[in-house]
Scaffold this active site. Sequence first.
Site, PDB file in Angstrom:
ATOM      1  N   LYS A 270     -67.937  36.248 -51.602  1.00 36.04           N
ATOM      2  CA  LYS A 270     -67.696  35.404 -52.771  1.00 36.04           C
ATOM      3  C   LYS A 270     -68.711  35.727 -53.862  1.00 36.04           C
ATOM      4  O   LYS A 270     -69.813  36.178 -53.573  1.00 36.04           O
ATOM      5  CB  LYS A 270     -67.878  33.918 -52.386  1.00 36.04           C
ATOM      6  CG  LYS A 270     -66.779  33.333 -51.523  1.00 36.04           C
ATOM      7  CD  LYS A 270     -67.070  31.862 -51.227  1.00 36.04           C
ATOM      8  CE  LYS A 270     -65.996  31.259 -50.333  1.00 36.04           C
ATOM      9  NZ  LYS A 270     -64.677  31.144 -50.962  1.00 36.04           N
ATOM     10  N   ARG A 344     -57.966  29.568 -42.122  1.00 40.84           N
ATOM     11  CA  ARG A 344     -56.656  29.573 -41.459  1.00 40.84           C
ATOM     12  C   ARG A 344     -56.704  30.348 -40.144  1.00 40.84           C
ATOM     13  O   ARG A 344     -55.917  30.066 -39.232  1.00 40.84           O
ATOM     14  CB  ARG A 344     -55.598  30.147 -42.421  1.00 40.84           C
ATOM     15  CG  ARG A 344     -55.813  31.576 -42.814  1.00 40.84           C
ATOM     16  CD  ARG A 344     -55.045  31.967 -44.068  1.00 40.84           C
ATOM     17  NE  ARG A 344     -55.620  31.390 -45.285  1.00 40.84           N
ATOM     18  CZ  ARG A 344     -55.129  31.568 -46.509  1.00 40.84           C
ATOM     19  NH1 ARG A 344     -54.024  32.282 -46.684  1.00 40.84           N
ATOM     20  NH2 ARG A 344     -55.723  31.041 -47.554  1.00 40.84           N
TER      21      ARG A 344
HETATM   22  N1  BES Z   1     -63.483  27.585 -48.146  1.00 44.14           N
HETATM   23  C1  BES Z   1     -62.654  28.257 -49.063  1.00 44.14           C
HETATM   24  C2  BES Z   1     -61.821  27.323 -49.941  1.00 44.14           C
HETATM   25  C3  BES Z   1     -62.592  26.468 -50.920  1.00 44.14           C
HETATM   26  C4  BES Z   1     -62.748  26.855 -52.235  1.00 44.14           C
HETATM   27  C5  BES Z   1     -63.107  25.252 -50.520  1.00 44.14           C
HETATM   28  C6  BES Z   1     -63.426  26.063 -53.121  1.00 44.14           C
HETATM   29  C7  BES Z   1     -63.775  24.448 -51.422  1.00 44.14           C
HETATM   30  C8  BES Z   1     -63.936  24.848 -52.718  1.00 44.14           C
HETATM   31  C9  BES Z   1     -61.678  29.166 -48.309  1.00 44.14           C
HETATM   32  O1  BES Z   1     -62.157  29.697 -47.131  1.00 44.14           O
HETATM   33  C10 BES Z   1     -61.376  30.319 -49.192  1.00 44.14           C
HETATM   34  O2  BES Z   1     -62.267  31.062 -49.477  1.00 44.14           O
HETATM   35  N2  BES Z   1     -60.120  30.446 -49.612  1.00 44.14           N
HETATM   36  C11 BES Z   1     -59.718  31.492 -50.460  1.00 44.14           C
HETATM   37  C12 BES Z   1     -58.431  32.068 -49.902  1.00 44.14           C
HETATM   38  C13 BES Z   1     -58.009  33.359 -50.542  1.00 44.14           C
HETATM   39  C14 BES Z   1     -58.975  34.457 -50.191  1.00 44.14           C
HETATM   40  C15 BES Z   1     -56.619  33.697 -50.049  1.00 44.14           C
HETATM   41  C16 BES Z   1     -59.510  30.930 -51.853  1.00 44.14           C
HETATM   42  O3  BES Z   1     -59.072  29.786 -51.967  1.00 44.14           O
HETATM   43  O4  BES Z   1     -59.834  31.614 -52.800  1.00 44.14           O
HETATM   44 MN    MN Z   2     -63.239  31.480 -47.429  1.00 47.40          MN
END
Ligand code: BES
Ligand code: MN
Length: 494
Positions: A270, A344
Site C-alpha cells: 500500500k 477474502r
Molecule cells: N483492509 C483493506 C480494506 C480497507 C481499506 C479497510 C480502507 C479499511 C480502509 C483490504 O484488505 C484491501 O486492501 N482491499 C483492497 C482490495 C483490492 C486490492 C482488490 C482495496 O479495497 O483496495
Molecule cells: Mn488489503
Amino acid sequence: MSSPTPQPVTGPLSPEFVPFDIDAIAGHCGHVVVFAEADSGLPRAARRIDKLTRGAVSRAVASADFAALDQGGALVLAWPTGLQAERVQIVRLGSRPDKASLRKAGLSIGKALSKTPALICADATALPDMLQAAALRAYHYQAQKSDPKPDFGPVTVMLRDIDKAPDCADALALARAVHLTRDLVNAPANVLTTTSFAAQISDMQALGLKVEILEEDELHRLGLRAMLAVGQGSDSPSKLAILHWQGAQGAPLAIVGKGVMFDTGGISIKPAAGMEEMTMDMGGAAVTVGLMQALAERKARANVVGLVGLVENMPDGRAQRPGDVVRSMKGDMIEVINTDAEGRMVLADVLWYAQDRFAPRAVIDLATLTGAIIIALGHDKAGVFSNNDALANAFLKAADSMGEGAWRMPLGANYDKLIASRIGDVKNSGGRPAGSITAAQFLQRFVKPDTPWVHLDIAGVALTKTDSAHAPKGASGWGVLALDALIRAEFEDG
Ligand code: BES
Ligand code: MN
Ligand code: ZN
C-alpha cells in the site's frame, strides 16, 4: 503487550443507584442531569433546581435554544447560582419517550460526562437504553499514553423508587463489550499481535466461553492454505481462534471475523500515506470477540460460535506473490492477483472451516474488506450482502433499532465474470469496478448454497475520523449492538 485499560469500578460503565433525595441535589459537586419538556410541568428534580437557581431552569426550557433541540438533545447551565454543581445538564425528554429518544438522551449525557462526579436525577425513565447509550458515548482510549488520566468520575443515578429500579446489567454488559471491541481496534499492531490477541481471547474462558486456538501446524493439516498464504510473510504466526457460547441446543449461529492485525498490502504494498490506519484491519475479529463477551456476560440463551482468523499481511522474502495460486480448504484454486486483497483469502478458509465443522444454521461474517465500500457508502453505513432475504432483513431491522447504519448491497452471478481466473478457479481481485461486490461474490463461493449468510463490509464504519453516533472519533465498535439485537430477536430461546 502493554497493560490493557483497567475496568473502571465506577463511572458510566458501572453507575450506582441511590434513592431519590431532593436535598442531595443542591449539594452535589460536579455534573447534574435533569430531564424536562417545554410544554409540561417540570419533574421534581428540575423543579427543585429551578427554585434554587431562581428560575434558571424554566427560563432555559422556555428558550428558543431548548425549542430547537431534538428529543434527547440537551443544554447546559454552567456554574449555576444556588447549587454546588459545576453544571446542570437539562435533557429534553417528553413523558413517554420512544427508544430512539431515550438512546439520544443517553448519548447527550455520555458526551458531557467528565472526571467530575455525575448525578443523574432520573424519574422512572426507562433506564437501560439510556444508561447504555451514555456508557457507549463516554469512551476515551488512553492505553498508549505514558500518563493516562482518570477519564470519568463516578456516576450516580437517583431513582424515585429504588426497589423498582430496572435491571441494567445486560445493557451495561453490552456497553462494556463495545468498549472491548474499540480497545482492540484502537490498539497498535506492535501491541496487539496474533499471539497477544489469541492470549486475550484464551483469557475469556473465565467467562464460561469455550475457547480453542488452532496453530499453524494444525491449520496446515486442515488445509487452510489461503489463510496461511496471507500470513506467511510475517514473523507473527497465523492463528484461528474459536469462541463458543453454547447457551442453547441445536445448530449454532456462526460469526466469522477478519483478523488482519496489520495490512501492509504485502508485496502489492500500500502507499505510505494513511497506512497506519491498517491497525484496524482486525475490526471484524474485534466485533466478533466483543459480541462473544456480551453473550457470555448476559448468559444468552443462544448457541453461537465465533471464529476469527488472525494473520499479519507483510512483504517479505517468504511472502506470497502476485501470480501465486493457492488451494483453499474448500479445494478451489485461488489466483492471487493482488496480495492486498488478503481479507477474502482469510475469510474463504474460515467460512469453509466454520461450515465444515459446525454445520451452522446461519453464518454472518464481518470484515474491513474493501476501500470500495467506503466509496459507495462512506462512514455512515456498513455494506450488507446476503444470500437470504429473511436473514438480511432481520439484520437490517436489528441494526436500525440500535442506531447502527447498514445498507443492503447487491450480489449477482454476472459479477463472477470479473473474478474468473485463466489459470485457477477464481482470482482474488476483480479490479476497481464494483470492488465491494466482487469481494462479496468471492466470499459467496465459500458459502454452501443452503446456508443463510450475511457478509458485513465494515471498512467504512469500524474507524471514523469524526465523532460517530455512539463514539468519539476512532474505533466505533460498530456491529456489536446490532448483532446482539439480532440474536435476541432471531436466535434466542424463550
Ligand atoms: N483492509 C483493506 C480494506 C480497507 C481499506 C479497510 C480502507 C479499511 C480502509 C483490504 O484488505 C484491501 O486492501 N482491499 C483492497 C482490495 C483490492 C486490492 C482488490 C482495496 O479495497 O483496495
Ligand atoms: Mn488489503
Ligand atoms: Zn485488509
